[in-house]
Design an enzyme around this catalytic site. Sequence first.
Site, PDB file in Angstrom:
ATOM      1  N   HIS A 263      -0.029  -3.292   3.518  1.00 43.66           N
ATOM      2  CA  HIS A 263       0.975  -2.579   2.714  1.00 43.66           C
ATOM      3  C   HIS A 263       0.333  -1.394   1.977  1.00 43.66           C
ATOM      4  O   HIS A 263       0.797  -0.255   2.071  1.00 43.66           O
ATOM      5  CB  HIS A 263       1.592  -3.562   1.714  1.00 43.66           C
ATOM      6  CG  HIS A 263       2.634  -2.965   0.813  1.00 43.66           C
ATOM      7  ND1 HIS A 263       3.977  -3.061   1.064  1.00 43.66           N
ATOM      8  CD2 HIS A 263       2.533  -2.249  -0.339  1.00 43.66           C
ATOM      9  CE1 HIS A 263       4.666  -2.434   0.113  1.00 43.66           C
ATOM     10  NE2 HIS A 263       3.806  -1.941  -0.762  1.00 43.66           N
ATOM     11  N   GLU A 264      -0.732  -1.663   1.256  1.00 42.46           N
ATOM     12  CA  GLU A 264      -1.380  -0.605   0.470  1.00 42.46           C
ATOM     13  C   GLU A 264      -2.006   0.458   1.374  1.00 42.46           C
ATOM     14  O   GLU A 264      -2.105   1.625   0.984  1.00 42.46           O
ATOM     15  CB  GLU A 264      -2.431  -1.186  -0.480  1.00 42.46           C
ATOM     16  CG  GLU A 264      -1.927  -2.225  -1.491  1.00 42.46           C
ATOM     17  CD  GLU A 264      -0.765  -1.744  -2.350  1.00 42.46           C
ATOM     18  OE1 GLU A 264      -0.618  -0.518  -2.544  1.00 42.46           O
ATOM     19  OE2 GLU A 264       0.026  -2.596  -2.819  1.00 42.46           O
ATOM     20  N   HIS A 267       0.532   3.123   1.843  1.00 44.49           N
ATOM     21  CA  HIS A 267       0.516   4.070   0.722  1.00 44.49           C
ATOM     22  C   HIS A 267      -0.690   5.007   0.838  1.00 44.49           C
ATOM     23  O   HIS A 267      -0.599   6.222   0.628  1.00 44.49           O
ATOM     24  CB  HIS A 267       0.403   3.317  -0.610  1.00 44.49           C
ATOM     25  CG  HIS A 267       1.663   2.656  -1.067  1.00 44.49           C
ATOM     26  ND1 HIS A 267       2.839   3.353  -1.257  1.00 44.49           N
ATOM     27  CD2 HIS A 267       1.945   1.374  -1.415  1.00 44.49           C
ATOM     28  CE1 HIS A 267       3.786   2.520  -1.688  1.00 44.49           C
ATOM     29  NE2 HIS A 267       3.270   1.308  -1.786  1.00 44.49           N
ATOM     30  N   GLU A 293       7.182   4.185  -0.815  1.00 42.73           N
ATOM     31  CA  GLU A 293       7.417   2.788  -0.432  1.00 42.73           C
ATOM     32  C   GLU A 293       7.801   2.692   1.046  1.00 42.73           C
ATOM     33  O   GLU A 293       7.491   1.696   1.699  1.00 42.73           O
ATOM     34  CB  GLU A 293       8.518   2.195  -1.327  1.00 42.73           C
ATOM     35  CG  GLU A 293       8.592   0.679  -1.331  1.00 42.73           C
ATOM     36  CD  GLU A 293       7.370   0.010  -1.942  1.00 42.73           C
ATOM     37  OE1 GLU A 293       6.634   0.653  -2.733  1.00 42.73           O
ATOM     38  OE2 GLU A 293       7.139  -1.177  -1.615  1.00 42.73           O
TER      39      GLU A 293
END
Lengths: 494, 494
Positions: A263-264, A267, A293
């Site tokens: 997930h990160e 980003h 997001e």
Amino acid sequence: MENTCYQQLTRTFQRLSRFSHLSAIAGWDMLTMMPPAGSAARGEALAELGVLQHQILTDKQVGQWLQGARSEDLNDLEQANLREMTRHYQQASLLPESLVEAKALAGSRCEHAWRTQHPANDWAGFSANLKEVVKLSREEAQLRAAAKGCSPYDALLDVFEPDMTSARLDTLFADLKSWLPDLLQRVADKQSRETLVDPVGPFPVATQRELGLEAMKMLGFDFNGGRLDISAHPFCGGVPEDVRITTRYDEKDLLSALFGVVHETGHARYEQNLPRQWSGQPVALARSTAIHESQSLFFEMQLGRSEAFLRRLLPSIVQRFGAQPAFEEANFIAWNQRVKPGYIRVEADEVSYPAHVILRYEIEQALINGEIEVEDIPALWNEKMQAWLGLSTEGDYRNGCMQDIHWTDGGFGYFPSYTLGAMYAAQLFHAARTALPGLESAIAQGDFSALFDWLRQNIWQHGSRFSTSQLIENATGEALNSRYFRQHLTARYL
Amino acid sequence: MENTCYQQLTRTFQRLSRFSHLSAIAGWDMLTMMPPAGSAARGEALAELGVLQHQILTDKQVGQWLQGARSEDLNDLEQANLREMTRHYQQASLLPESLVEAKALAGSRCEHAWRTQHPANDWAGFSANLKEVVKLSREEAQLRAAAKGCSPYDALLDVFEPDMTSARLDTLFADLKSWLPDLLQRVADKQSRETLVDPVGPFPVATQRELGLEAMKMLGFDFNGGRLDISAHPFCGGVPEDVRITTRYDEKDLLSALFGVVHETGHARYEQNLPRQWSGQPVALARSTAIHESQSLFFEMQLGRSEAFLRRLLPSIVQRFGAQPAFEEANFIAWNQRVKPGYIRVEADEVSYPAHVILRYEIEQALINGEIEVEDIPALWNEKMQAWLGLSTEGDYRNGCMQDIHWTDGGFGYFPSYTLGAMYAAQLFHAARTALPGLESAIAQGDFSALFDWLRQNIWQHGSRFSTSQLIENATGEALNSRYFRQHLTARYL
């Protein structure tokens, strides 16, 4: 050195960007490296820098330069930069320094007290602090609304997601509400007939970390300009030249840290691929919280939880932790696509996650617009949780409206970004798949280059050059809608 | 809130201190955590903050407040703080911003080029850059000297070591020169008759780190307000509330990292015990570079290389790395007290170290005062190395005047601090031993509490309240002199 108004502005924003660099690194350090006794001095130092940044940005001269630059001869990109500069200036200038400071103090008090009130299920204590935060957030919303000519909640929304309105959100979310509860029910019924084997730990932290680094490498993270560390709550911080992501490890749970990293990394790759040639200027920043997001959810959900990616990942897991029944391919994939409605948002799967978001959105919107008061939150929360997920939170504040610190710092208007991000991600993935034949088999072989090139060309390299709507229409050929999110959930879970 | 001139000053200096906090943490991060690609953006951010700090400190209003505060009713402590404020203001105000910037740029260029010129033994390339650094440093020295009414070199000396003069240094160093070469020769003769066994590695980094942490704990480092990390060159950084020391590990060499940690722990304990009640004010800062160095050498040399401490340390080493002939007690102690003159200052033992310092002092003094030019350095260096240590550096710039980056950033005037620190340390240890009967046996048992209380009471808690001379006279009953350093070297090595 030229001294047009626009040139003066670029120098001022570059200076602000350098101070933001220091703030970002000191903030990252606070959450990853700082020993406990450093806390008070760090808070004071960061607050001092924050005041300075507010002063530089809201200086009258900046306003005069913005005015003057409008009649200067600027190309498209400079126009976009001027638009972003103006937005930052206006957002900051609307608030008196006293309100900024009072909000920071009330938020910090509310968050600090929450740490003990949360385990004690102490709503009475918590709501007393929250009232002050809400009062100040309403003041902020009123000031912003008066200047923008919109409702108070819309004015806050605009800070995080430029051009988004409640009216548009209501339409988007009404659509979700029309089909998502039924879908959720059908998925739950279907999955209740499947028996899954859970992974059995322990999974040593050092090996989890190696696996996370391998996943980051696989996903194109640039370690020459970034790091992976540990923090209590995973985040992506730092600056585009030096992006730092964090995770947390649980030796009993292999996949939580790993998918946190994935997930990160989404980003991070957005940050690492923002347009360097305009560095230091507002136009070089990420477009919005929801677009940010969308990138993390693109990595975690669209790509990361896909069968193709899970197949690619599995051998690395078996190699590091040994074979076990949970790592049989079919079980592993199904286990990573399990839907299980629960109380806690941050633990939710992607099918039930929107329920948590829409519930919060409806409550915070009413709260900021003055239609309800802090006292009304628990009953409303319980009612909506019952309706969406069939779960009661009556008297259970800890697992209900006190479950996280999202409202403690007055960050109202941010919540919708999570589900907007999920919808953007699905729409983007659909567009990428259409543009890139053979994408799935490339993913299964670990070749993501075409996919990342597509993201770079369509999202990352543009920074804040276009409005969110333009960006998405250019990338996908249509305005944001929930069709692709629905298709995605249906295809994956039914 | 009172608005006397003094109050305005304390608020200004507190603000500066908060910016210094950010600078210290971002600087630490740069040397320990930052990935390579973050370098340029970090440099710009730190430079921007540096310019801001210089502007705040040299603002005309600060000068007016300093003037006004002189006639205000201030207690002793406030008077001391005002004296320190005035010193910082004057030191900064003397230099035009253009010179500060030019010096930073020339220094950074010279240091950067050194990285490749040093391994290539390229004096021609290096000296070209160094000339620019020397030119700017001479300009700085002239400006400071004109204001202070002293020689150019004395004006630079004063920045690092307030109240120290070349005249006093010449006397102190002349004394050292009268007995140290002979002592060094006698020690070398004596030790040449001893056969020692070298420790045999490898010594795994993780275990070395644990040993370092144990040593820090033993020496009273407060981990609640500090950390141990890795950097290419060991240092002590951070802020008093959050002190960060670093070391570097070599799996072939156990004791270099360990004694590096002991050394930095001395710096760290000084910082951790500076007077918190005056935090943010100049009077709360460490007294000077030589007093700082006296604390690290107190820990590393006076305490750390003492027989009593080495005896206390040895069981931990054997426990972690197993027994071997080098760890027989007598061998271990002798090995840690071995004297071996060499080319490289940072690897020198405490008997030959002053030779390196005095050599540099004499050269940099002549250079800044305009008595020699950059071209004269290699020959002078060779001549002095021959005289002191019997070593030739003819044509060997890499192991001679290009061995470190001490001069690349124009830090002239700092060098004497190393040997002043060694003399202060010996004088302080002698005073502590006199005041504390049974000190040696307490050390051998690992009980350092009385010793540290003595340092806290006599040095640490005073910050910059007293002048260096007062501080040392209060602590030891006499002015700085080399008697105790000589006694110490004689007792330990002969």
